[in-house]
Design an enzyme around this catalytic site. Sequence first.
Site, mmCIF file in Angstrom:
data_model
loop_
_atom_site.group_PDB
_atom_site.id
_atom_site.type_symbol
_atom_site.label_atom_id
_atom_site.label_comp_id
_atom_site.label_asym_id
_atom_site.label_seq_id
_atom_site.Cartn_x
_atom_site.Cartn_y
_atom_site.Cartn_z
ATOM 1 N N ASP A 77 10.900 55.262 31.454
ATOM 2 C CA ASP A 77 9.899 57.043 31.616
ATOM 3 C C ASP A 77 8.825 56.535 31.703
ATOM 4 O O ASP A 77 8.603 57.637 32.083
ATOM 5 C CB ASP A 77 10.690 57.477 30.733
ATOM 6 C CG ASP A 77 10.291 57.543 29.163
ATOM 7 O OD1 ASP A 77 10.938 56.378 28.901
ATOM 8 O OD2 ASP A 77 9.971 58.349 28.075
ATOM 9 N N ASP A 80 6.810 52.159 27.454
ATOM 10 C CA ASP A 80 8.482 52.096 26.528
ATOM 11 C C ASP A 80 9.599 51.021 27.870
ATOM 12 O O ASP A 80 8.952 51.194 29.057
ATOM 13 C CB ASP A 80 9.283 52.216 25.782
ATOM 14 C CG ASP A 80 9.504 53.685 26.181
ATOM 15 O OD1 ASP A 80 10.009 53.993 27.479
ATOM 16 O OD2 ASP A 80 10.218 54.002 25.075
ATOM 17 N N TYR A 228 13.610 62.859 23.339
ATOM 18 C CA TYR A 228 13.914 64.234 25.189
ATOM 19 C C TYR A 228 15.090 64.540 24.299
ATOM 20 O O TYR A 228 16.131 64.771 24.940
ATOM 21 C CB TYR A 228 14.542 63.496 26.031
ATOM 22 C CG TYR A 228 13.197 62.418 26.656
ATOM 23 C CD1 TYR A 228 12.421 63.408 26.954
ATOM 24 C CD2 TYR A 228 13.094 61.046 26.472
ATOM 25 C CE1 TYR A 228 10.725 62.332 27.507
ATOM 26 C CE2 TYR A 228 11.641 60.217 26.791
ATOM 27 C CZ TYR A 228 11.213 61.222 27.677
ATOM 28 O OH TYR A 228 9.779 60.534 27.755
ATOM 29 N N GLU A 470 -0.392 57.448 27.296
ATOM 30 C CA GLU A 470 0.533 56.674 27.594
ATOM 31 C C GLU A 470 0.857 57.480 29.244
ATOM 32 O O GLU A 470 0.735 58.826 28.993
ATOM 33 C CB GLU A 470 2.035 56.577 26.894
ATOM 34 C CG GLU A 470 3.033 56.209 27.213
ATOM 35 C CD GLU A 470 4.765 56.784 26.155
ATOM 36 O OE1 GLU A 470 4.075 57.217 24.963
ATOM 37 O OE2 GLU A 470 5.324 55.918 26.366
#
Length: 490
Positions: A77, A80, A228, A470
């Site tokens: 995603d 990571d 999430y 990120e």
Amino acid sequence: MAPTLLRWISVAIVALLFAGDGAASHDYRDALQKSILFFEGQRSGRLPPDQRIRWRRDSALNDGASGGVDLTGGYYDAGDNVKFGFPMAFTATLLSWSIIDFGRNMGGELGNALRAVKWATDYLLKTTAHDGVIYVQVGDPSSDHSCWERPEDMDTLRTAYKIDAGNPGSDVAGETAAALAAASIVFRSRNPAYSALLLNRAIKVFEFADRHRGAYSASLSFAVCPFYCDVNGYQDELLWAAAWLHKASERREYREYIVQNEVILRAGDTINEFGWDNKHAGINVLLSKEVLMGRAEDLRSFQINADGFICSLLPGNSHPTQVQYSPGGLMFKAGGSNMQHVTSLSFLMLAYSNYLSHANHRVPCGGQTPATPSLLKTLARRQVDYILGDNPMGMSYMVGYGARYPRRIHHRGSSLPSVAAHPWRIGCKDGTRYYLSQNPNPNVLVGAVVGGPNCSDAFPDSRPFFQESEPTTYINAPLVGLLAYFSAHS
Ligand SMILES: *[C@@H]1O[C@H](CO)[C@@H](O)[C@H](O)[C@H]1NC(C)=O
């Protein structure tokens, strides 16, 4: 001065400012190419021979094996190495919407955009291959997040998490159905057999999502929260899935489902949110197209909400749910990774401006500045230009675009030496020194758009500041559509 007039003038000034600084026009086509290339850097599984980001290698080839299923493939995603199904499905839906509305503007990049969708949908087909079960995540996030490891070296727990009738997840299942349905439109004429497979699966997955109602974070909170978690509820994903199935299948039953369930499923509707958790503004804009075309009077309430949403985005407006802007002109919402809001809300502005144009319509916005298609395009373009470098830091927030861009993004694969440069394993904690290093990342993840500056337009360019540094797949997915449009109209 009357407050209304004052507001009108401030909006007009902002619009002029925004229109006036387009002098240094951007290379939207270059940015488009890069925004799609980024997805290749996020690939999990066995990489194909035409893989263009060459510093990446095969990874996670045993995903699903412990449960006797093949769950290889799909996307990591963000920075990571977990495959989170909820945002991955949303990414696939938005990439598909980008192609449905703006694929004709993509030129030679269309093929790469199609491959980016298919990399996700091939995986979603695997996760939904068995009746009554959907695999919604691979990778234990606490194990993953305690290491700074290349995906190619991973030795963290690759637990596969699933939902079923007893542990439902209408949120992730609904989004998965939406993604499969949207992608079936993308492939309808280009690959009819694949398109039919996607649509049939979408229908089954939606039935499952609707029959077994619940939020996946009820049973899987230890694995999906706080990353999430379904904070906003699963009701919006049921409507969202039905809206995409209506568009993809043209069957009456989905339209009837929307009309019959509208009141219950719109509880808690927040008109100006759109992202992996909250679909409301997207539902309203998507369904409005048909209302504006005069084909769906029974869906009128969605267009009224879409109009309200659009007015709430105009700078200087006094709408109660007014979206905030930074001093430098970037849309800003609290909570981190702000750029996801910028790209998804701007995408909706641009899509809606096209729907308005076709219907020869404008949004009056309660007597303030009306939202005309051209104003909406100007505002959406201003957000894109901010991302590409027209901002107080004078830097592009897309890696590899322009002269100044983020060099220390929060991304394991990008920040660690590549397998080619360093063939020996780099273990879980051995990556820490690369994480803490002040050096630029050795592998340039071209096209990655990061979380972006804080509310005062400042950007630290530092890996530990993950909210700013990120990248995520769902920042880029709607940007692909925006860049396609502006590359063809500037
Ligand atoms: C934004 O970031 C800058 C530089 O890192 C910092 O000085 C400033 O305090 C931050 N602003 C807010 C509101 O956090």
